[in-house]
Enzyme design. Structure first.
Site, PDB file in Angstrom:
ATOM      1  N   LYS A  13       0.625  -1.295  -0.083  1.00  0.00           N
ATOM      2  CA  LYS A  13       0.055   0.128  -0.133  1.00  0.00           C
ATOM      3  C   LYS A  13       0.905   1.393   0.031  1.00  0.00           C
ATOM      4  CE  LYS A  13      -1.261  -0.208   4.716  1.00  0.00           C
ATOM      5  NZ  LYS A  13      -0.832   1.046   5.271  1.00  0.00           N
ATOM      6  N   ARG A  87      -8.109   2.574  10.724  1.00  0.00           N
ATOM      7  CA  ARG A  87      -7.811   1.305  11.063  1.00  0.00           C
ATOM      8  C   ARG A  87      -8.708   0.442  11.812  1.00  0.00           C
ATOM      9  NH1 ARG A  87      -2.218   1.709   9.341  1.00  0.00           N
ATOM     10  NH2 ARG A  87      -1.083  -0.443   9.610  1.00  0.00           N
ATOM     11  N   ARG A 126      11.087  -7.714   3.312  1.00  0.00           N
ATOM     12  CA  ARG A 126      11.035  -6.362   4.142  1.00  0.00           C
ATOM     13  C   ARG A 126      12.016  -6.318   5.230  1.00  0.00           C
ATOM     14  NH1 ARG A 126       5.985  -2.549   4.355  1.00  0.00           N
ATOM     15  NH2 ARG A 126       5.820  -3.099   6.315  1.00  0.00           N
ATOM     16  N   ARG A 132      13.162  -2.964   9.643  1.00  0.00           N
ATOM     17  CA  ARG A 132      11.966  -2.233  10.718  1.00  0.00           C
ATOM     18  C   ARG A 132      11.725  -3.211  11.568  1.00  0.00           C
ATOM     19  NH1 ARG A 132       6.908  -0.168   7.072  1.00  0.00           N
ATOM     20  NH2 ARG A 132       5.911  -0.959   8.945  1.00  0.00           N
ATOM     21  N   ARG A 143       0.662  -8.097  13.463  1.00  0.00           N
ATOM     22  CA  ARG A 143      -0.036  -7.303  12.719  1.00  0.00           C
ATOM     23  C   ARG A 143      -1.026  -7.634  11.844  1.00  0.00           C
ATOM     24  NH1 ARG A 143       4.650  -4.591   9.618  1.00  0.00           N
ATOM     25  NH2 ARG A 143       3.293  -3.060   9.077  1.00  0.00           N
TER      26      ARG A 143
HETATM   27  P1  AMP Z   1       2.068   1.208   8.739  1.00  0.00           P
HETATM   28  O1  AMP Z   1       3.040   2.099   8.220  1.00  0.00           O
HETATM   29  O2  AMP Z   1       0.486   1.839   8.132  1.00  0.00           O
HETATM   30  O3  AMP Z   1       2.001  -0.224   8.421  1.00  0.00           O
HETATM   31  O4  AMP Z   1       1.703   1.594  10.162  1.00  0.00           O
HETATM   32  C1  AMP Z   1       2.670   0.988  11.236  1.00  0.00           C
HETATM   33  C2  AMP Z   1       2.200   0.726  12.386  1.00  0.00           C
HETATM   34  O5  AMP Z   1       1.884   2.049  13.054  1.00  0.00           O
HETATM   35  C3  AMP Z   1       0.978  -0.072  12.437  1.00  0.00           C
HETATM   36  O6  AMP Z   1       1.284  -1.653  12.606  1.00  0.00           O
HETATM   37  C4  AMP Z   1       0.370   0.481  14.118  1.00  0.00           C
HETATM   38  O7  AMP Z   1       0.967  -0.072  15.031  1.00  0.00           O
HETATM   39  C5  AMP Z   1       0.369   1.945  13.864  1.00  0.00           C
HETATM   40  N1  AMP Z   1      -0.503   2.682  12.768  1.00  0.00           N
HETATM   41  C6  AMP Z   1      -0.656   3.044  11.599  1.00  0.00           C
HETATM   42  N2  AMP Z   1      -1.602   3.541  11.332  1.00  0.00           N
HETATM   43  C7  AMP Z   1      -2.512   3.507  12.397  1.00  0.00           C
HETATM   44  C8  AMP Z   1      -3.962   3.773  12.827  1.00  0.00           C
HETATM   45  N3  AMP Z   1      -4.714   4.344  11.932  1.00  0.00           N
HETATM   46  N4  AMP Z   1      -4.263   3.503  14.125  1.00  0.00           N
HETATM   47  C9  AMP Z   1      -3.603   3.059  15.068  1.00  0.00           C
HETATM   48  N5  AMP Z   1      -2.410   2.393  14.699  1.00  0.00           N
HETATM   49  C10 AMP Z   1      -1.945   2.698  13.675  1.00  0.00           C
END
Ligand code: AMP
Length: 188
Positions: A13, A87, A126, A132, A143
């Site tokens: 994404k 989310r 990744r 990461r 996740r």
């Molecule tokens: P992402 O980069 O979108 O994969 O997000 C990395 C991490 O950030 C996720 O695994 C969550 O821990 C946190 N995170 C990102 N977006 C949200 C959201 N909308 N609500 C809660 N936690 C979030």
């Protein structure tokens, strides 16, 4: 155009969102990036890392505060691409409330669909290249579990409202992007 982009971790994404936002010339707003950016701020950073580093979602109140601050910036007035938000169903409802108070709404929700085994493979690859912290095998599992338990209902929420367009995210990135362009009826 106000676009919500939803996909499980590893669906690609981030890559697609960057490209699409640049083509549409709208801000790409990633709550994951915003949350990771708190790292330097000692107290908030530690608080946030307590969630992210274990694959858990940050609290809705914190995320809503961050996102509504961001959406009120002048560059958001002609639309934006939301990456990784909402989310939870609670976030989706609160986003709708925020927008309807401003006589606005989400225009379209793009869903990237990828099979779980492919997601795990991609996330492990990744983890090795990007280093990461939230990509270790346990957090990858956490996740994915969190996505299917807490974010899949967000897809149902938008599906009931006829707003979802699903795209096969297992295709090569270029084909995925062309499928997205077709869903949005972009010319060329
Ligand atoms: P992402 O980069 O979108 O994969 O997000 C990395 C991490 O950030 C996720 O695994 C969550 O821990 C946190 N995170 C990102 N977006 C949200 C959201 N909308 N609500 C809660 N936690 C979030």
């Amino acid at each position: 155009m106000r676009i919500v982009f939803i996909g499980p971790p590893g669906a690609g994404k981030g890559t697609q969102c960057k490209r699409l936002a640049s083509e549409l010339a709208i801000p790409h707003i990633s709550t994951g990036e915003m949350l990771r950016a708190t790292k330097g701020e000692s107290e908030l950073g530690e608080f946030v890392a307590g969630y992210i580093d274990h694959g858990n979602l940050a609290p809705d109140d914190l995320v809503m505060q961050m996102i509504t601050d961001r959406l009120s910036q002048p560059d958001c007035c002609d639309g934006y691409l939301l990456d990784g938000f909402p989310r939870t169903v609670n976030q989706a409802i609160r986003l709708d409330t925020y927008l309807s108070e401003r006589q606005q709404s989400v225009d379209i929700v793009l869903e990237l669909v990828v099979e779980q085994s492919v997601l795990v493979e991609r996330l492990l690859a990744r983890a090795q290249t990007e280093n990461r912290i939230d990509d270790s095998i346990e957090t990858i599992r956490a996740r994915l579990e969190v996505f299917f338990r807490r974010t899949a209902p967000v897809l149902d929420y938008y599906r009931q409202r006829g707003m979802i367009r699903s795209i096969d995210g297992s295709l090569p990135p270029e084909s995925v992007f062309q499928a997205i362009r077709a869903e949005l009826n972009l010319p060329g």
